[in-house]
Design an enzyme around this catalytic site. Structure first.
Site: not given
Lengths: 95, 226
Positions: B124, B127-129
């Site tokens: 991602c 962000c950090s999905c």
């Protein structure tokens, strides 16, 4: 119903640089790719981020790009490698 | 004790919310980044105003910490052994994992099958999905700026760092999880695993193989297999 683009459609990612919460990565702006999946429609995250309803919903697509189209040789990948991103219809232009 | 031990509780309690006076002790003891201060300020305001309680914050953290890659490994092992389930998983991830008791609300779960010809690797960049209901809390490297920026540009270098060497004839497809979908990679079933039980197979499915930076372990315990 897959919205404005069908699977296999050739598209270009908008070049725009709008301020605020945006879900289309910078490295793909202006790049040309191919729609490979339609996920359905979802509230617009660029509006949701500001407490708005995000309606009407937007169609969301997985778009495939070749690494060469994206990086023009400047990366560690093999000739057939690819990258995909999930992009809302408002960021795509037909080719 | 945290830097918030001396938090002023002299505010007006007449707002009608029943305080339980449970305090919340953050995992990060010494905030230094702007976002850490922002999180503290927001959390404390929400608790003070009675929107959420400290107990709810703690309960939610503990609920997430109970999730682990074992969940995803069960899903993969079933897909390897049950072709009907594999098809349903590829067609509708949410419905298929619900059969095994995993509920993924709001987000669309998409399973990606790795084969000899196509290897998916998930990142991602924005962000950090991450598919937390199936894989638990993401590793720090997944959230790092380094992984997020390099994965889309030098995937073969990242794969090599994880000990994953793939032939040039295998397409590496980096999947940037930029929106409302969460991706689970189904690694290629290792050779020599015919006749193994679902539970034995699940033990071969590492977290990294479901992100796509690695392949599943070989049955002889030698780490990876092609």
């Amino acid at each position: 119903m897959t919205g404005p683009y069908s699977i296999g459609a050739k598209v270009k990612v908008s070049q725009g640089l709008p301020p605020g919460h945006v879900r289309t990565p910078l490295f793909l702006r202006g790049r040309e790719g191919e729609v490979i999946r339609h996920f359905g429609d979802f509230p617009n995250p660029e509006r949701l981020a500001y407490g708005l309803s995000g309606l009407p919903k937007l169609h969301l697509y997985q778009v495939l790009f070749t690494m060469d189209e994206t990086w023009e040789g400047d990366g560690a990948y093999a000739p057939g490698d690819t990258v995909t991103a999930d992009i809302y219809e408002t960021w795509l232009e037909p080719l | 004790m945290s830097t918030h031990e001396h938090h002023d509780h002299g505010h007006d309690h007449s707002h009608g919310h029943a305080h339980d006076h449970t305090t919340f002790q953050p995992d990060i003891r010494e905030p230094s980044e702007e976002w850490e201060f922002l999180e503290i300020a927001l959390r404390e305001l929400l608790i003070d105003k009675g929107v959420i309680t400290a107990r709810e914050v703690q309960d939610q953290i503990e609920a997430w910490e109970k999730k682990s890659p074992e969940g995803g490994a069960r899903v993969v092992a079933k897909a390897w052994t049950d072709d009907g389930f594999r098809q349903r998983l590829l067609e509708d991830g949410n419905a298929a994992v619900a059969e095994l008791g995993f509920e993924i609300e709001a987000l669309k779960l998409v399973a990606l099958e790795n084969t000899d010809d196509l290897h998916h690797m998930v990142v991602c960049t924005l962000c950090s999905c991450y598919p937390r209901p199936l894989l638990g809390v993401p590793p720090l490297w997944y959230k790092s700026r380094e992984y997020r920026s390099r994965a889309v540009r030098e995937p073969r270098a990242i794969l090599a760092e994880f000990g994953t060497e793939l032939p040039e004839t295998t397409e590496v497809r980096v999947v940037d999880s930029t929106a409302d979908c969460r991706y689970l990679v189904i690694p290629r079933r290792p050779d020599g695993t015919e006749g193994m039980s679902e539970a034995e197979l699940a033990a071969l499915v590492s977290r990294d193989s479901m992100i796509g930076t690695a392949t599943a372990f070989a049955p002889d315990g030698e780490g990876r297999s092609g």
